[in-house]
Design a protein around this motif. Structure first.
Motif, PDB file in Angstrom:
ATOM      1  N   GLN A 107       0.885  -1.266   0.186  1.00  0.00           N
ATOM      2  CA  GLN A 107      -0.051   0.063  -0.036  1.00  0.00           C
ATOM      3  C   GLN A 107       0.850   1.280   0.114  1.00  0.00           C
ATOM      4  OE1 GLN A 107      -3.240   0.199  -0.472  1.00  0.00           O
ATOM      5  NE2 GLN A 107      -3.312   2.164  -0.372  1.00  0.00           N
ATOM      6  N   SER A 108       1.794   1.294   0.885  1.00  0.00           N
ATOM      7  CA  SER A 108       2.554   2.415   0.774  1.00  0.00           C
ATOM      8  C   SER A 108       3.401   2.734  -0.422  1.00  0.00           C
ATOM      9  CB  SER A 108       3.967   2.613   2.124  1.00  0.00           C
ATOM     10  OG  SER A 108       4.569   1.465   1.923  1.00  0.00           O
ATOM     11  N   ALA A 109       3.915   1.616  -0.936  1.00  0.00           N
ATOM     12  CA  ALA A 109       4.488   1.807  -2.415  1.00  0.00           C
ATOM     13  C   ALA A 109       3.478   2.243  -3.443  1.00  0.00           C
ATOM     14  CB  ALA A 109       4.937   0.349  -3.158  1.00  0.00           C
ATOM     15  N   ARG A 110       2.311   1.838  -3.500  1.00  0.00           N
ATOM     16  CA  ARG A 110       1.234   2.532  -4.266  1.00  0.00           C
ATOM     17  C   ARG A 110       1.078   3.837  -4.144  1.00  0.00           C
ATOM     18  NH1 ARG A 110      -2.369  -1.101  -2.825  1.00  0.00           N
ATOM     19  NH2 ARG A 110      -1.661  -2.898  -3.993  1.00  0.00           N
ATOM     20  N   VAL A 111       1.100   4.206  -2.614  1.00  0.00           N
ATOM     21  CA  VAL A 111       0.710   5.837  -2.474  1.00  0.00           C
ATOM     22  C   VAL A 111       1.990   6.432  -2.978  1.00  0.00           C
ATOM     23  CG1 VAL A 111       0.681   7.113  -0.378  1.00  0.00           C
ATOM     24  CG2 VAL A 111      -0.751   5.279  -0.349  1.00  0.00           C
ATOM     25  N   VAL A 112       3.243   5.789  -2.802  1.00  0.00           N
ATOM     26  CA  VAL A 112       4.359   6.710  -3.282  1.00  0.00           C
ATOM     27  C   VAL A 112       4.192   6.992  -4.855  1.00  0.00           C
ATOM     28  CG1 VAL A 112       6.878   6.481  -4.085  1.00  0.00           C
ATOM     29  CG2 VAL A 112       6.016   6.094  -1.688  1.00  0.00           C
ATOM     30  N   LEU A 113       3.722   6.131  -5.509  1.00  0.00           N
ATOM     31  CA  LEU A 113       3.592   6.094  -7.028  1.00  0.00           C
ATOM     32  C   LEU A 113       2.587   6.985  -7.326  1.00  0.00           C
ATOM     33  CD1 LEU A 113       3.997   2.458  -8.436  1.00  0.00           C
ATOM     34  CD2 LEU A 113       5.630   4.536  -8.608  1.00  0.00           C
ATOM     35  N   MET A 114       1.318   7.004  -6.721  1.00  0.00           N
ATOM     36  CA  MET A 114       0.235   8.008  -6.743  1.00  0.00           C
ATOM     37  C   MET A 114       0.732   9.320  -6.521  1.00  0.00           C
ATOM     38  SD  MET A 114      -3.322   5.686  -6.251  1.00  0.00           S
ATOM     39  CE  MET A 114      -2.964   5.647  -4.320  1.00  0.00           C
ATOM     40  N   VAL A 115       1.175   9.593  -5.503  1.00  0.00           N
ATOM     41  CA  VAL A 115       1.423  10.937  -4.870  1.00  0.00           C
ATOM     42  C   VAL A 115       2.664  11.546  -5.623  1.00  0.00           C
ATOM     43  CG1 VAL A 115       2.581  12.345  -3.082  1.00  0.00           C
ATOM     44  CG2 VAL A 115       0.618  10.731  -2.513  1.00  0.00           C
ATOM     45  N   SER A 116       3.435  10.884  -6.074  1.00  0.00           N
ATOM     46  CA  SER A 116       4.738  11.217  -6.886  1.00  0.00           C
ATOM     47  C   SER A 116       4.115  11.805  -8.136  1.00  0.00           C
ATOM     48  CB  SER A 116       5.992  10.542  -6.900  1.00  0.00           C
ATOM     49  OG  SER A 116       5.555   9.587  -7.698  1.00  0.00           O
ATOM     50  N   LEU A 117       3.431  10.919  -8.777  1.00  0.00           N
ATOM     51  CA  LEU A 117       2.829  11.330 -10.185  1.00  0.00           C
ATOM     52  C   LEU A 117       1.715  12.364 -10.194  1.00  0.00           C
ATOM     53  CD1 LEU A 117       2.275   7.712 -11.679  1.00  0.00           C
ATOM     54  CD2 LEU A 117       4.129   9.425 -12.391  1.00  0.00           C
ATOM     55  N   ALA A 118       0.976  12.652  -9.047  1.00  0.00           N
ATOM     56  CA  ALA A 118      -0.072  13.570  -9.193  1.00  0.00           C
ATOM     57  C   ALA A 118       0.731  14.803  -8.645  1.00  0.00           C
ATOM     58  CB  ALA A 118      -0.981  13.114  -7.858  1.00  0.00           C
ATOM     59  N   LEU A 119       1.684  15.002  -7.991  1.00  0.00           N
ATOM     60  CA  LEU A 119       2.382  16.034  -7.697  1.00  0.00           C
ATOM     61  C   LEU A 119       3.318  16.673  -9.004  1.00  0.00           C
ATOM     62  CD1 LEU A 119       3.634  15.629  -4.181  1.00  0.00           C
ATOM     63  CD2 LEU A 119       1.902  17.285  -4.674  1.00  0.00           C
ATOM     64  N   THR A 120       3.579  15.695  -9.581  1.00  0.00           N
ATOM     65  CA  THR A 120       4.490  15.824 -10.972  1.00  0.00           C
ATOM     66  C   THR A 120       3.454  16.550 -11.781  1.00  0.00           C
ATOM     67  OG1 THR A 120       5.929  14.124 -10.581  1.00  0.00           O
ATOM     68  CG2 THR A 120       5.946  15.036 -12.877  1.00  0.00           C
ATOM     69  N   VAL A 121       2.227  16.161 -12.029  1.00  0.00           N
ATOM     70  CA  VAL A 121       1.282  16.501 -12.917  1.00  0.00           C
ATOM     71  C   VAL A 121       1.055  18.024 -12.636  1.00  0.00           C
ATOM     72  CG1 VAL A 121      -1.055  16.243 -13.950  1.00  0.00           C
ATOM     73  CG2 VAL A 121       0.565  14.463 -13.848  1.00  0.00           C
ATOM     74  N   ILE A 122       0.308  18.153 -11.242  1.00  0.00           N
ATOM     75  CA  ILE A 122       0.204  19.594 -10.650  1.00  0.00           C
ATOM     76  C   ILE A 122       1.379  20.544 -10.647  1.00  0.00           C
ATOM     77  CG2 ILE A 122      -0.529  20.637  -8.631  1.00  0.00           C
ATOM     78  CD1 ILE A 122      -1.911  17.790  -7.641  1.00  0.00           C
ATOM     79  N   LEU A 123       2.613  20.320 -10.205  1.00  0.00           N
ATOM     80  CA  LEU A 123       3.655  21.118 -10.421  1.00  0.00           C
ATOM     81  C   LEU A 123       3.947  21.443 -11.715  1.00  0.00           C
ATOM     82  CD1 LEU A 123       5.495  19.904  -7.279  1.00  0.00           C
ATOM     83  CD2 LEU A 123       4.242  22.362  -7.429  1.00  0.00           C
ATOM     84  N   GLY A 124       4.025  20.424 -12.659  1.00  0.00           N
ATOM     85  CA  GLY A 124       4.172  20.325 -13.896  1.00  0.00           C
ATOM     86  C   GLY A 124       3.473  21.579 -14.692  1.00  0.00           C
ATOM     87  N   VAL A 125       2.204  21.157 -14.819  1.00  0.00           N
ATOM     88  CA  VAL A 125       0.976  22.108 -15.264  1.00  0.00           C
ATOM     89  C   VAL A 125       1.244  23.567 -14.683  1.00  0.00           C
ATOM     90  CG1 VAL A 125      -1.208  22.546 -15.850  1.00  0.00           C
ATOM     91  CG2 VAL A 125      -0.230  20.264 -15.802  1.00  0.00           C
ATOM     92  N   TRP A 126       1.748  23.593 -13.366  1.00  0.00           N
ATOM     93  CA  TRP A 126       1.581  24.924 -12.863  1.00  0.00           C
ATOM     94  C   TRP A 126       3.012  25.557 -13.245  1.00  0.00           C
ATOM     95  CZ3 TRP A 126       4.608  26.561  -8.381  1.00  0.00           C
ATOM     96  CH2 TRP A 126       4.237  28.070  -7.882  1.00  0.00           C
ATOM     97  N   LEU A 127       4.152  24.989 -13.308  1.00  0.00           N
ATOM     98  CA  LEU A 127       5.260  25.548 -13.868  1.00  0.00           C
ATOM     99  C   LEU A 127       5.559  25.709 -15.439  1.00  0.00           C
ATOM    100  CD1 LEU A 127       7.846  23.832 -11.285  1.00  0.00           C
ATOM    101  CD2 LEU A 127       6.942  26.074 -11.122  1.00  0.00           C
ATOM    102  N   TRP A 128       4.646  24.929 -16.108  1.00  0.00           N
ATOM    103  CA  TRP A 128       4.968  24.600 -17.447  1.00  0.00           C
ATOM    104  C   TRP A 128       4.583  26.237 -18.143  1.00  0.00           C
ATOM    105  CZ3 TRP A 128       6.541  20.454 -20.224  1.00  0.00           C
ATOM    106  CH2 TRP A 128       6.565  20.713 -21.807  1.00  0.00           C
TER     107      TRP A 128
END
Length: 128
Positions: A107-128
């Motif tokens: 479960q923690s591995a799943r959370v790491v993947l989901m959180v890192s991908l979600a934050l990447t999309v959010i910050l990537g769109v904001w910074l792009w």
């Protein structure tokens, strides 16, 4: 007379057939992201220097960062940083013996993947 048991060991490993569990994939991605961040550190320092030295070098910085390929590299480095950070927190908790059982580890591995991908999309769109 005592007989020894012969173990049938594989003569070679076919890496395409090995199926890693999710925590193993997160661990390998943690290492890959750390290596990528390390290798691209001179490039990031160079960009940082360009952005601060003078108005002329800042214009050069904007031209470099404005290119689509550089944006793609920076987006990948953003993911690498966020994944490395999230997985690092997970590994620190595992070192404290939190979530070391099978299901919480998955479960923690799943959370790491989901959180890192979600934050990447959010910050990537904001910074792009």
């Amino acid at each position: 007379m005592m007989q020894t048991q012969v173990k049938n060991r594989p003569k070679f490993l076919d890496l395409r057939e090995i199926r890693l569990p999710l925590p193993g994939i997160v661990s390998i991605l943690h290492r890959i992201s750390g290596g990528g961040l390390f290798l691209f550190l001179p490039f990031l320092i160079y960009l940082f220097d360009l952005s601060l030295t003078s108005p002329e070098t800042f214009a050069t910085y904007k031209a470099i960062v404005g290119h689509w390929f550089v944006k793609l590299i920076l987006f990948g480095l953003l993911w690498a940083y966020l994944h490395h950070f999230c997985a690092g927190v997970r590994f620190l908790l595992l070192d404290l013996h939190k979530g070391i059982e099978l299901e919480p580890a998955r479960q923690s591995a799943r959370v790491v993947l989901m959180v890192s991908l979600a934050l990447t999309v959010i910050l990537g769109v904001w910074l792009w």
